[in-house]
Design a protein around this motif. Structure first.
Motif, mmCIF file in Angstrom:
data_model
loop_
_atom_site.group_PDB
_atom_site.id
_atom_site.type_symbol
_atom_site.label_atom_id
_atom_site.label_comp_id
_atom_site.label_asym_id
_atom_site.label_seq_id
_atom_site.Cartn_x
_atom_site.Cartn_y
_atom_site.Cartn_z
ATOM 1 N N SER A 58 14.998 -5.447 -28.185
ATOM 2 C CA SER A 58 13.674 -5.514 -27.579
ATOM 3 C C SER A 58 13.256 -6.970 -27.412
ATOM 4 O O SER A 58 13.434 -7.776 -28.332
ATOM 5 C CB SER A 58 12.645 -4.782 -28.456
ATOM 6 O OG SER A 58 12.948 -3.399 -28.532
ATOM 7 N N PRO A 60 10.016 -9.622 -26.201
ATOM 8 C CA PRO A 60 8.563 -9.669 -25.988
ATOM 9 C C PRO A 60 8.219 -9.659 -24.505
ATOM 10 O O PRO A 60 8.820 -10.389 -23.716
ATOM 11 C CB PRO A 60 8.165 -10.987 -26.656
ATOM 12 C CG PRO A 60 9.229 -11.228 -27.679
ATOM 13 C CD PRO A 60 10.492 -10.724 -27.055
ATOM 14 N N VAL A 99 9.489 -6.814 -32.244
ATOM 15 C CA VAL A 99 9.745 -8.125 -31.653
ATOM 16 C C VAL A 99 9.246 -9.199 -32.626
ATOM 17 O O VAL A 99 8.252 -9.005 -33.318
ATOM 18 C CB VAL A 99 9.059 -8.285 -30.281
ATOM 19 C CG1 VAL A 99 9.674 -7.338 -29.268
ATOM 20 C CG2 VAL A 99 7.560 -8.032 -30.375
ATOM 21 N N SER A 193 6.922 -4.611 -25.163
ATOM 22 C CA SER A 193 8.311 -5.082 -25.140
ATOM 23 C C SER A 193 9.058 -4.596 -23.910
ATOM 24 O O SER A 193 8.679 -3.623 -23.264
ATOM 25 C CB SER A 193 9.051 -4.604 -26.390
ATOM 26 O OG SER A 193 9.244 -3.193 -26.347
ATOM 27 N N ASP A 195 13.093 -3.548 -23.166
ATOM 28 C CA ASP A 195 14.223 -3.165 -24.003
ATOM 29 C C ASP A 195 15.461 -2.864 -23.163
ATOM 30 O O ASP A 195 15.359 -2.376 -22.039
ATOM 31 C CB ASP A 195 13.888 -1.912 -24.824
ATOM 32 C CG ASP A 195 12.422 -1.850 -25.222
ATOM 33 O OD1 ASP A 195 11.995 -2.744 -25.976
ATOM 34 O OD2 ASP A 195 11.717 -0.925 -24.772
#
Length: 209
Positions: A58, A60, A99, A193, A195
């Motif tokens: 993940s 940010p 994160v 996030s 991913d």
């Protein structure tokens, strides 16, 4: 100094992993596009239930108090019901996403401070399989549910609570057992996030007649 070297090496490794997964996703997307003309074919009759376990990274999706951002982990499980005679499915999912945020002080690792902004999510999902039951099956999915978010680590900004969680996802299922995906967790600033990852799938194969 040793802690700084380890952090630096981990950052390099995470960047390389991200590049490899992103490249793999691009290759798969290109391969799937070769089947574009066949997208609207009638879905195959598949097993009604399927489930998967996923693991990925993940990243940010937004800034947070001028803190440095690093990748974290994403893992979870899902159970889906394939609606007969259609490419649609519905199901439930539970996953964990985190994160990293913080500050680094080069030359003074004893002053480094970090926290992990994490989400434990539970969602209802709905998706569409463009080539249901076939060896290459691109899919799109949306999840809506509840997320429990908090922080661990140095807790520079100690935040916790509960919120509405949105989890859009796209990807491709290969050979009925492997899913490569890109997704997002949207709940609140600092915890959102982007991913990427893979999932191992059981069930959902085309039925033999």
């Amino acid at each position: 100094m040793q802690k700084l070297k380890i952090t630096y090496l981990l950052t390099i490794i995470m960047k390389q992993v991200y590049k490899v997964l992103a490249t793999l996703l691009l290759i798969v997307a290109c391969a799937a596009s070769a089947y574009a003309a066949d997208f609207l074919t009638k879905p195959l009759d598949v097993q009604r239930m399927e489930g998967d376990a996923n693991f990925g990274f993940s990243f940010p999706a937004d800034s947070y108090h001028d803190m440095h951002a690093r990748a974290g982990l994403n893992m979870g499980v899902a159970l889906r019901y394939n609606i007969p005679n259609s490419g649609f499915d519905c199901g439930i999912a539970a996953d964990f996403t985190g994160v990293m945020r913080g500050w680094d002080y080069p030359g003074h690792p004893e002053y480094d401070m970090h926290q992990t902004n994490r989400i434990l999510g539970f969602s209802l999902t709905g998706g569409y399989n463009f080539r249901q039951g076939r060896k290459v099956n691109p899919f799109a999915e949306i999840g809506i549910g509840v997320g429990l978010y908090d922080t661990v680590g140095d807790r520079l900004y100690d935040v916790s609570g509960t919120g509405v969680l949105f989890t859009p996802k796209i990807g491709v299922e290969l050979w009925h057992h492997l899913r490569i995906y890109a997704s997002s967790h949207i709940i609140r600033k600092g915890f959102n996030s982007l991913d990427i990852g893979i999932a191992v799938t059981i069930g959902g194969r085309a039925k033999k007649h």
